[in-house]
Design a protein around this motif. Structure first.
Motif, PDB file in Angstrom:
ATOM      1  N   CYS A 445       0.834  -1.208   0.000  1.00  0.00           N
ATOM      2  CA  CYS A 445       0.000   0.000   0.000  1.00  0.00           C
ATOM      3  C   CYS A 445       0.866   1.255   0.000  1.00  0.00           C
ATOM      4  CB  CYS A 445      -0.925  -0.006   1.202  1.00  0.00           C
ATOM      5  SG  CYS A 445      -2.207  -1.288   1.140  1.00  0.00           S
ATOM      6  N   VAL A 446       1.958   1.220   0.751  1.00  0.00           N
ATOM      7  CA  VAL A 446       2.852   2.373   0.777  1.00  0.00           C
ATOM      8  C   VAL A 446       3.489   2.578  -0.599  1.00  0.00           C
ATOM      9  CG1 VAL A 446       5.016   3.258   1.731  1.00  0.00           C
ATOM     10  CG2 VAL A 446       3.296   2.251   3.237  1.00  0.00           C
ATOM     11  N   ALA A 447       3.839   1.466  -1.274  1.00  0.00           N
ATOM     12  CA  ALA A 447       4.408   1.586  -2.619  1.00  0.00           C
ATOM     13  C   ALA A 447       3.415   2.211  -3.576  1.00  0.00           C
ATOM     14  CB  ALA A 447       4.845   0.207  -3.112  1.00  0.00           C
ATOM     15  N   VAL A 448       2.158   1.790  -3.456  1.00  0.00           N
ATOM     16  CA  VAL A 448       1.133   2.394  -4.307  1.00  0.00           C
ATOM     17  C   VAL A 448       1.024   3.873  -4.019  1.00  0.00           C
ATOM     18  CG1 VAL A 448      -1.335   2.434  -4.790  1.00  0.00           C
ATOM     19  CG2 VAL A 448      -0.157   0.244  -4.584  1.00  0.00           C
ATOM     20  N   LEU A 449       1.025   4.223  -2.744  1.00  0.00           N
ATOM     21  CA  LEU A 449       0.913   5.640  -2.395  1.00  0.00           C
ATOM     22  C   LEU A 449       2.166   6.401  -2.812  1.00  0.00           C
ATOM     23  CD1 LEU A 449      -0.741   5.385   1.147  1.00  0.00           C
ATOM     24  CD2 LEU A 449      -1.823   5.979  -1.023  1.00  0.00           C
ATOM     25  N   CYS A 450       3.294   5.706  -2.813  1.00  0.00           N
ATOM     26  CA  CYS A 450       4.530   6.381  -3.219  1.00  0.00           C
ATOM     27  C   CYS A 450       4.483   6.798  -4.687  1.00  0.00           C
ATOM     28  CB  CYS A 450       5.735   5.468  -2.972  1.00  0.00           C
ATOM     29  SG  CYS A 450       6.182   5.359  -1.223  1.00  0.00           S
ATOM     30  N   SER A 451       3.769   6.010  -5.505  1.00  0.00           N
ATOM     31  CA  SER A 451       3.631   6.422  -6.906  1.00  0.00           C
ATOM     32  C   SER A 451       2.912   7.749  -7.007  1.00  0.00           C
ATOM     33  CB  SER A 451       2.896   5.344  -7.699  1.00  0.00           C
ATOM     34  OG  SER A 451       1.567   5.196  -7.227  1.00  0.00           O
ATOM     35  N   VAL A 452       1.900   7.932  -6.177  1.00  0.00           N
ATOM     36  CA  VAL A 452       1.194   9.221  -6.168  1.00  0.00           C
ATOM     37  C   VAL A 452       2.079  10.286  -5.552  1.00  0.00           C
ATOM     38  CG1 VAL A 452      -0.893  10.414  -5.418  1.00  0.00           C
ATOM     39  CG2 VAL A 452      -0.992   7.981  -5.967  1.00  0.00           C
ATOM     40  N   VAL A 453       2.786   9.920  -4.503  1.00  0.00           N
ATOM     41  CA  VAL A 453       3.689  10.885  -3.866  1.00  0.00           C
ATOM     42  C   VAL A 453       4.767  11.331  -4.845  1.00  0.00           C
ATOM     43  CG1 VAL A 453       5.404  11.160  -2.026  1.00  0.00           C
ATOM     44  CG2 VAL A 453       3.228  10.009  -1.553  1.00  0.00           C
ATOM     45  N   LEU A 454       5.207  10.389  -5.716  1.00  0.00           N
ATOM     46  CA  LEU A 454       6.201  10.760  -6.727  1.00  0.00           C
ATOM     47  C   LEU A 454       5.656  11.843  -7.654  1.00  0.00           C
ATOM     48  CD1 LEU A 454       8.968  10.214  -8.036  1.00  0.00           C
ATOM     49  CD2 LEU A 454       7.845   8.418  -9.411  1.00  0.00           C
ATOM     50  N   VAL A 455       4.419  11.683  -8.097  1.00  0.00           N
ATOM     51  CA  VAL A 455       3.790  12.705  -8.945  1.00  0.00           C
ATOM     52  C   VAL A 455       3.694  14.007  -8.184  1.00  0.00           C
ATOM     53  CG1 VAL A 455       1.691  13.324 -10.198  1.00  0.00           C
ATOM     54  CG2 VAL A 455       2.552  10.979 -10.293  1.00  0.00           C
ATOM     55  N   LEU A 456       3.263  13.922  -6.902  1.00  0.00           N
ATOM     56  CA  LEU A 456       3.159  15.136  -6.096  1.00  0.00           C
ATOM     57  C   LEU A 456       4.515  15.793  -5.922  1.00  0.00           C
ATOM     58  CD1 LEU A 456       0.656  13.984  -3.307  1.00  0.00           C
ATOM     59  CD2 LEU A 456       0.228  15.648  -5.111  1.00  0.00           C
ATOM     60  N   THR A 457       5.520  14.976  -5.791  1.00  0.00           N
ATOM     61  CA  THR A 457       6.879  15.535  -5.629  1.00  0.00           C
ATOM     62  C   THR A 457       7.285  16.332  -6.860  1.00  0.00           C
ATOM     63  OG1 THR A 457       7.478  13.666  -4.210  1.00  0.00           O
ATOM     64  CG2 THR A 457       9.275  14.966  -5.156  1.00  0.00           C
ATOM     65  N   PHE A 458       7.038  15.730  -8.043  1.00  0.00           N
ATOM     66  CA  PHE A 458       7.360  16.459  -9.272  1.00  0.00           C
ATOM     67  C   PHE A 458       6.540  17.741  -9.377  1.00  0.00           C
ATOM     68  CE2 PHE A 458       8.802  12.217 -11.067  1.00  0.00           C
ATOM     69  CZ  PHE A 458      10.154  12.547 -11.016  1.00  0.00           C
ATOM     70  N   ASN A 459       5.272  17.647  -8.969  1.00  0.00           N
ATOM     71  CA  ASN A 459       4.418  18.839  -9.054  1.00  0.00           C
ATOM     72  C   ASN A 459       4.943  19.948  -8.139  1.00  0.00           C
ATOM     73  OD1 ASN A 459       2.825  17.601 -10.924  1.00  0.00           O
ATOM     74  ND2 ASN A 459       1.091  17.244  -9.538  1.00  0.00           N
ATOM     75  N   PHE A 460       5.188  19.605  -6.905  1.00  0.00           N
ATOM     76  CA  PHE A 460       5.602  20.634  -5.948  1.00  0.00           C
ATOM     77  C   PHE A 460       7.011  21.151  -6.270  1.00  0.00           C
ATOM     78  CE2 PHE A 460       2.317  18.677  -3.145  1.00  0.00           C
ATOM     79  CZ  PHE A 460       1.560  19.819  -2.967  1.00  0.00           C
ATOM     80  N   LEU A 461       7.909  20.246  -6.674  1.00  0.00           N
ATOM     81  CA  LEU A 461       9.240  20.716  -7.048  1.00  0.00           C
ATOM     82  C   LEU A 461       9.191  21.578  -8.302  1.00  0.00           C
ATOM     83  CD1 LEU A 461      11.459  17.560  -6.368  1.00  0.00           C
ATOM     84  CD2 LEU A 461      11.375  19.694  -5.055  1.00  0.00           C
ATOM     85  N   GLY A 462       8.360  21.147  -9.267  1.00  0.00           N
ATOM     86  CA  GLY A 462       8.226  21.959 -10.477  1.00  0.00           C
ATOM     87  C   GLY A 462       7.670  23.318 -10.163  1.00  0.00           C
ATOM     88  N   LEU A 463       6.648  23.372  -9.298  1.00  0.00           N
ATOM     89  CA  LEU A 463       6.088  24.664  -8.906  1.00  0.00           C
ATOM     90  C   LEU A 463       7.129  25.495  -8.170  1.00  0.00           C
ATOM     91  CD1 LEU A 463       2.536  23.548  -7.702  1.00  0.00           C
ATOM     92  CD2 LEU A 463       3.041  25.017  -9.675  1.00  0.00           C
ATOM     93  N   LEU A 464       7.880  24.849  -7.302  1.00  0.00           N
ATOM     94  CA  LEU A 464       8.876  25.585  -6.536  1.00  0.00           C
ATOM     95  C   LEU A 464       9.982  26.125  -7.423  1.00  0.00           C
ATOM     96  CD1 LEU A 464       9.939  26.453  -3.768  1.00  0.00           C
ATOM     97  CD2 LEU A 464      11.103  24.233  -3.607  1.00  0.00           C
ATOM     98  N   CYS A 465      10.522  25.252  -8.282  1.00  0.00           N
ATOM     99  CA  CYS A 465      11.612  25.705  -9.142  1.00  0.00           C
ATOM    100  C   CYS A 465      11.123  26.724 -10.168  1.00  0.00           C
ATOM    101  CB  CYS A 465      12.257  24.508  -9.865  1.00  0.00           C
ATOM    102  SG  CYS A 465      13.102  23.365  -8.743  1.00  0.00           S
ATOM    103  N   GLY A 466       9.950  26.405 -10.730  1.00  0.00           N
ATOM    104  CA  GLY A 466       9.433  27.321 -11.740  1.00  0.00           C
ATOM    105  C   GLY A 466       9.128  28.670 -11.165  1.00  0.00           C
ATOM    106  N   THR A 467       8.504  28.705 -10.015  1.00  0.00           N
ATOM    107  CA  THR A 467       8.131  29.984  -9.416  1.00  0.00           C
ATOM    108  C   THR A 467       9.371  30.758  -8.977  1.00  0.00           C
ATOM    109  OG1 THR A 467       6.040  29.034  -8.667  1.00  0.00           O
ATOM    110  CG2 THR A 467       6.760  31.062  -7.599  1.00  0.00           C
ATOM    111  N   CYS A 468      10.311  30.045  -8.382  1.00  0.00           N
ATOM    112  CA  CYS A 468      11.506  30.725  -7.888  1.00  0.00           C
ATOM    113  C   CYS A 468      12.427  31.167  -9.038  1.00  0.00           C
ATOM    114  CB  CYS A 468      12.281  29.807  -6.936  1.00  0.00           C
ATOM    115  SG  CYS A 468      11.400  29.447  -5.409  1.00  0.00           S
TER     116      CYS A 468
END
Length: 837
Positions: A445-468
């Motif tokens: 279950c954690v692995a499944v959630l990690c796949s979503v967390v991976l997408v969230l990570t890219f989203n938040f990092l992209g927003l952070l890098c892009g905005t900054c």
């Protein structure tokens, strides 16, 4: 004993046709049978999920929106009957096609919400990889945003801000879904440990239930001795108890008659005492008269001799002596009591001896009271065959104990305890494997959630890098590395979203179908006990078998026993005997009644009778004395003549006056021997008056009062004696004719008191079996614990997991779109639009 026979009939719930109003029986003394030994059950089948309960309620609300239809009890029953033979084969073949179509339509109608959602999930599952593939190919061909060229548009900053805010919001929703799924995943692991506590306490409660039952049954059988000893105690005291009640009831009719006789005897006492007083006074007067006559004769003779002295011949002295000599005849007796006494003694029926006088008074009522008060002893003597009853009651106690040992309860429960211990050991042996499997599940279950967390990570990092890294002054072709990295991260999130979204939706759809239907078709009906109604549906398993549970337990499907009723009784902590309706298999009350009151006991009860005919209130001698006394002719006495005789003086002259006159005459004489002699005679006469006349006058006064009293009561004497005898006869008549009714009535009352002791025992046994013996709370706790473990611990958590994960899948779609749109503003372009000023 007739009253004991009635005891048997009442305890056998018989009834009589006598419609007479009976006297209400006295309250039966309550017996103390003690407390049935009971164990303490440790399981508290209650679960409060805490904060995660809010998520559970959200999932339940979502499932209700998806599936608002009521529980399809009839549909499930029909399906089960078709598959288990609950419908006759002929009817099933006849309506086969109709049944299949009907069941199918009802199933589709009930599952419509699930079918729609699963259809959407399948569309998502199919379209996501297809769209992702097409999108990838399209971008490789420099289409669909794949061309590294950004055209100038209106308000680019506003669009970039909008896309940024929308992506942040979407990412937050996805994060919330991840947190919900992770909380559900963690809740499963934590509740598995609580499952061990439920298993341990339930097993311990079942062992307590099994270990306490034999002792409780022994306590029930042992308490028969309490009722038996109380009955034997009352039988030993049957004289004071039954005889006393009989005497109390007879007192209402007999004692008034005896009291009437006693009052009449009091009136007779007056006549008797008056007659005794007359007799004694006459004896005293007769004797006193004789002695007084002798003294007066002697004194008169002596005085006459004194007057014959030569000194009395002289002149004036002789005149004085002659005067004295003339009064000498006055020294004599005036009353003749011999005639009165002789007249009384001439009555042939009167013999005033102390013996018959005593019998005349006490023989009237004292033996009557004594004989009547002897009723308890008479009853005690006539019921001496209680010993046989004691032996029979002891034999009945042995039969009750033997009946309790007839069934191998103790051995069966011992085997059941061994089975529980072995089962618990077997389950505990699987605990490590369960923990290991749960760990693998948690990792998955954690692995499944990690796949979503991976997408969230890219989203938040992209927003952070892009905005900054975004620089308004930079052109699309001159954007910085940080901004370009942000755009690339967002596109990486889009790529992983296409890779994982369809897999996640597949997991969500599978969990939704399985978990949602388990919740709607098992957990909800189990919580509101609708599931029991399916199991309890008559003739569900077989057309000839009405009820499933008694058919399985007792091979008798016609017993009106259902799973729902058993669960309710066990939930209320009633006894297993009542919960399983074991009285239909062996009725304890019927056994007790037929055992305690058998034919031999009835014969002993019938063999005793109580006869009060021996009570005699007045013996024949007492009657004869009363009749003799009333016929003595006392009323025929001439009381006027007696009173006239009594009213006379004792002497012819008052001796004091005579002595004073004699002394006065002596004073006229010259001093000398004659004067002294005459004064001596005066003194002697005074002494006679003082010693004899005064007592006789007192006796005459008493005699006068007694004669007047006897005269007043003698006329009513025959009537009084007749009334006394009538009162005695009436009392004896009441005893003779009403005793049997009173004895029967009080015997029934006494019988009911004995009935009450055995009825208390049988009612106590029934109530104890219903609510205290083998309290089956562990069975309902076991069912509730299974519901908590299966539904609250597992199903609710699984449903919450797919609910959170499904939310993530849904919000991945806008996340992909927003990420693609926003990446254009962060990535470094190859070309750009140029406008001349």
């Amino acid at each position: 004993m007739l009253w004991r026979a009635g005891l048997v009939l009442l305890l056998c719930w018989g009834s009589t046709g006598d419609t007479r109003q009976q006297r209400s029986p006295p309250p039966v003394e309550p017996l103390d049978f003690g407390f049935v030994p009971s164990g303490v059950y440790d399981t508290h089948a209650y679960y409060e999920p805490g904060a995660i309960g809010v998520l559970f309620h959200m999932v339940h609300a979502f499932l209700y929106v998806v599936q608002p239809n009521p529980f399809p009890k009839d549909l499930i029953v029909k399906v089960i009957q078709q598959n288990m033979g609950g419908i006759k084969l002929e009817d099933y073949r006849k309506d086969l096609s109709n049944n299949v179509v009907s069941v199918l339509l009802q199933t589709i109608y009930y599952e419509a919400g699930f079918l729609v959602c699963v259809s959407l999930g399948c569309v998502f599952l199919v379209l996501t990889p297809v769209v992702g593939l097409c999108f990838c190919v399209c971008r490789c061909c420099d289409n669909c945003g794949g061309e590294m060229h950004q055209r100038q548009g209106k308000n680019p900053d506003c669009q970039r801000g909008f896309y940024t805010a929308a992506l942040i919001t979407t990412s937050i929703f996805i994060t919330t879904g991840v947190l919900i799924a992770h909380a559900a995943n963690h809740n499963i692991t934590s509740q598995i440990k609580s499952t061990r506590r439920f298993i341990s306490t339930n097993m311990r409660d079942l062992k307590t239930f099994a270990n306490n039952t034999p002792g409780q049954i022994d306590h029930l059988t042992a308490q028969y001795t309490t009722a038996k000893n109380k009955v034997l105690s009352d039988l030993d005291n049957i004289g004071p108890l039954l005889g006393g009640r009989i005497q109390t009831q007879l007192e209402k009719e007999v004692v008034p008659s005896l009291d009437t006789a006693l009052r009449m005897a009091g009136a007779l006492r007056e006549s008797k005492e008056a007659l005794e007083s007359v007799s004694s006074s006459l004896d005293v007067l007769h004797e006193g008269t004789s002695r007084l006559a002798l003294r007066l004769t002697y004194e008169r003779t002596s005085l006459s001799n004194t007057l014959s002295d030569p000194a009395c011949t002289n002149g004036a002295v002789s005149r004085t002596c002659n005067n004295i000599r003339i009064t000498l005849p006055q020294l004599g007796i005036n009353s003749n009591f011999s005639g009165v006494r002789t007249h009384l003694l001439q009555h042939p029926h009167y013999t005033p001896t102390p013996g018959n006088q005593q019998q005349l008074l006490w023989g009237t009522y004292t033996p009557g009271y004594s004989s009547f008060n002897d009723t308890p002893r008479l009853v005690q003597q006539q019921t001496k065959n209680v010993v046989a009853v004691k032996a029979m009651l002891d034999k009945i106690g042995v039969e009750i104990i033997g009946f309790s040992k007839m069934f191998p309860v103790e051995a069966s429960l011992a085997n059941f305890t061994i089975f529980l211990s072995q089962g618990q050991k077997n389950m505990e042996a699987y605990y490590p494997q369960i923990d290991q499997l749960d760990f693998y599940r948690w990792i998955g279950c954690v692995a499944v959630l990690c796949s979503v967390v991976l997408v969230l990570t890219f989203n938040f990092l992209g927003l952070l890098c892009g905005t900054c890294g975004y620089d308004k002054q930079a052109t699309p072709t001159t954007r910085g590395c940080l901004s370009n990295t942000g755009g690339n991260l967002l596109m990486a999130g889009v790529g992983f979203s296409f890779i994982f979204a369809w897999v996640l939706m597949g997991l969500v759809s599978a969990g939704f179908v399985v978990g949602g239907n388990i919740e709607k078709l098992f957990c909800e009906p189990l919580a509101n006990r609708q599931l029991f109604k399916i199991i309890d549906t008559p003739y569900m398993v077989h057309p000839a078998k009405k009820n499933f549970l008694p058919g399985m337990l007792f091979q008798n499907p016609n017993i009106n026993l259902t799973v729902g009723s058993m669960y309710r009784d066990c939930y209320d902590n009633n006894g297993l005997y009542h919960a399983l309706q074991l009285e239909t298999m062996f009725n304890i009350n019927t056994f007790l009644k037929t055992t305690v009151f058998n034919k031999d006991l009835v014969k002993v009860f019938d063999s005793v009778s109580i006869d009060l005919q021996g009570i005699v209130l007045l013996e024949q001698d007492g009657r004869d004395n009363l009749l003799t006394f009333s016929n003595a002719g006392i009323g025929d006495i001439n009381y006027a003549a007696y009173l006239a005789e009594v009213n006379k003086g004792v002497t012819l002259v008052d001796l004091l006056s005579f002595s004073n006159e004699l002394e006065a005459q002596a004073d006229l004489l010259p001093r000398g021997a004659l004067e002294n002699a005459l004064k001596g005679h005066a003194s002697s006469i005074r002494q006679i008056h003082r010693e004899q006349v005064v007592p006789m006058e007192q006796a005459m006064s008493t005699l006068s009062q007694s004669i007047r009293l006897l005269q007043r009561t003698a006329k009513e004497l025959p009537v009084k004696v007749t009334n006394v005898l009538s009162a005695i006869d009436e009392a004896e008549y009441l005893i003779t004719h009403n005793a049997s009714r009173v004895v029967k009535q009080e015997r029934d009352v006494y019988m009911q008191s004995l009935v009450g002791y055995f009825r208390q025992y049988t009612d106590w046994v029934k109530n104890s079996l219903t609510g205290e013996v083998s309290q089956c709370k562990p069975i309902s706790n076991l069912i509730d614990s299974m519901e908590i473990i299966a539904c609250s611990f597992i199903v609710d958590s699984v449903n919450t997991f797919w609910f959170g994960l499904g939310g993530c899948c849904v919000f991945l779609v806008p996340s992909i779109i927003l990420s693609v749109k926003l990446a254009k503003y962060y990535r470094r372009m190859d070309t750009e639009d140029v406008f001349e000023e």
